[in-house]
Design a protein around this motif. Structure first.
Motif, PDB file in Angstrom:
ATOM      1  N   PHE A 197      16.438   6.008 -70.026  1.00  0.00           N
ATOM      2  CA  PHE A 197      16.242   6.512 -69.421  1.00  0.00           C
ATOM      3  C   PHE A 197      15.086   7.679 -69.964  1.00  0.00           C
ATOM      4  N   ILE A 229      12.852   4.150 -64.863  1.00  0.00           N
ATOM      5  CA  ILE A 229      13.102   4.865 -63.366  1.00  0.00           C
ATOM      6  C   ILE A 229      13.087   6.582 -63.697  1.00  0.00           C
ATOM      7  N   ARG A 230      12.752   6.793 -62.688  1.00  0.00           N
ATOM      8  CA  ARG A 230      12.046   8.109 -62.972  1.00  0.00           C
ATOM      9  C   ARG A 230      12.905   9.389 -63.050  1.00  0.00           C
ATOM     10  N   ALA A 231      12.427  10.899 -62.620  1.00  0.00           N
ATOM     11  CA  ALA A 231      12.952  11.685 -63.009  1.00  0.00           C
ATOM     12  C   ALA A 231      13.194  11.983 -61.118  1.00  0.00           C
ATOM     13  N   ASP A 232      12.476  11.842 -60.799  1.00  0.00           N
ATOM     14  CA  ASP A 232      12.591  11.701 -58.766  1.00  0.00           C
ATOM     15  C   ASP A 232      12.804  10.830 -58.139  1.00  0.00           C
ATOM     16  N   GLU A 233      13.950  10.389 -59.338  1.00  0.00           N
ATOM     17  CA  GLU A 233      14.885   8.852 -59.160  1.00  0.00           C
ATOM     18  C   GLU A 233      16.576   9.343 -59.418  1.00  0.00           C
ATOM     19  N   PRO A 234      16.722  10.316 -59.129  1.00  0.00           N
ATOM     20  CA  PRO A 234      18.210  10.230 -59.613  1.00  0.00           C
ATOM     21  C   PRO A 234      19.188   9.124 -59.051  1.00  0.00           C
ATOM     22  N   ASP A 261       5.359   1.631 -63.099  1.00  0.00           N
ATOM     23  CA  ASP A 261       6.338   3.309 -63.606  1.00  0.00           C
ATOM     24  C   ASP A 261       6.524   2.357 -65.059  1.00  0.00           C
ATOM     25  N   ARG A 310      18.860   5.880 -58.483  1.00  0.00           N
ATOM     26  CA  ARG A 310      18.967   4.748 -58.912  1.00  0.00           C
ATOM     27  C   ARG A 310      19.717   4.343 -60.359  1.00  0.00           C
ATOM     28  N   ASP A 340       7.649  12.333 -62.947  1.00  0.00           N
ATOM     29  CA  ASP A 340       8.011  11.724 -61.490  1.00  0.00           C
ATOM     30  C   ASP A 340       6.710  10.936 -61.190  1.00  0.00           C
ATOM     31  N   ARG A 346      12.913   9.599 -66.696  1.00  0.00           N
ATOM     32  CA  ARG A 346      13.659  10.368 -66.112  1.00  0.00           C
ATOM     33  C   ARG A 346      14.178  11.728 -67.389  1.00  0.00           C
ATOM     34  N   ASP A 347      14.628  11.792 -68.360  1.00  0.00           N
ATOM     35  CA  ASP A 347      15.135  12.484 -69.685  1.00  0.00           C
ATOM     36  C   ASP A 347      13.579  13.478 -70.466  1.00  0.00           C
TER      37      ASP A 347
END
Length: 277
Positions: free
Chosen positions: A138, A117-122, A14, A124, A146, A141-142
């Motif tokens: 992030f 931190i990824r988009a599929d980890e809301p 990641d 975290r 994912d 995420r933005d």
């Protein structure tokens, strides 16, 4: 006003994908990359960091704790770190980073920290600084990236994934307490010296009255007893077969890779953000 942009590399995919993303899509940002070396990292981690450094074309600064694992283990009365008492993350990862930034923050520099931190980890949150000059971002995420997007980024730019993903689901220390039992068995087979070191720490902790073992419910020596080891391997093989069977019936839900955590349905949200990203 002075500004500093930093990105912590853990040795996992990641943070590596975030470094690739920032270099390609935001080349205008003069990024500083850092890695906090506990001295207990897997050889695969160090090898991957060298490869990533070559791709980025700039050094990844190694932050070495001023006190090593053995010092802090003694400070905590030889109680092993555990999911409930993660002193290793606090003392060997976060503390060196905060010390590195201390002077910059004190003199008014605005520090922008980019966290993988990824988009599929809301759910975290990542490491949040309480200092007013520290701003956490992030980008994955933005951008809606994912887990699949992370792997695609690494493959697209030829970086690839760390080799330890062939047998382990996380980066970090060789004796990370979040490992599944099959990962301890693999560590025993692939890096016997690292496994033996973890056994020695476990023995010392027991002698000092610590109730903890690295793996919940049994010692490392119990895990690698021939019968127990065979049982763990058999359980893993059965779980993997069930996972692959489900993927064949529903190809749209297929995973890109089959990590150990996928096989056991482990909750990666409990992992240390600094170590496992």
């Amino acid at each position: 006003m002075n500004e500093k942009h930093i990105l912590g590399i853990s040795g996992g995919r990641d943070s590596a994908a975030l470094a690739v993303y920032m270099q390609h899509f935001h080349p205008e940002i003069e990024m500083e990359y850092f890695f906090t070396d506990t001295g207990k990292e897997l050889p695969e981690v160090m090898s991957f960091l060298g490869k990533l450094e070559g791709f980025l074309g700039k050094p990844i600064h190694a932050l070495n704790p001023d006190r090593d694992f053995d010092f802090w283990l003694a400070e905590y009365n030889h109680f092993l770190p555990s999911p409930r008492t993660r002193w290793c993350t606090r003392q060997l990862k976060l503390r060196p980073m905060e010390k590195w930034l201390e002077k910059d923050l004190a003199n008014g520099t605005i520090v922008h920290s980019y966290v993988a931190i990824r988009a599929d980890e809301p759910q975290r949150e990542g490491h949040q600084s309480t200092h007013s000059n520290m701003h956490v971002h992030f980008p994955l995420r933005d951008a809606g990236i994912d887990r699949k997007g992370v792997i695609d980024l690494l493959e697209r730019f030829g970086v690839g994934q760390p080799d330890y993903y062939q047998w382990r689901s996380r980066s970090g220390c060789t004796f990370c307490f979040y490992q599944q039992k099959i990962e301890w068995v693999e560590l025993h087979d692939r890096h016997r010296d690292k496994f033996d070191e973890a056994v020695a720490y476990e023995k010392t902790a027991h002698e000092h009255g610590s109730p903890f073992t690295w793996s919940q419910g049994e010692s490392l020596l119990e895990i690698v007893e021939p019968e127990r080891q065979a049982q763990i391997r058999e359980d893993y093989a059965k779980r993997l077969a069930r996972l692959r069977s489900k993927q064949r019936r529903n190809p749209l839900a297929a995973l890109i890779t089959e990590d150990v955590d996928d096989v056991y349905g482990a909750n990666q949200d409990t992992a240390c953000d600094v170590c496992s990203r």
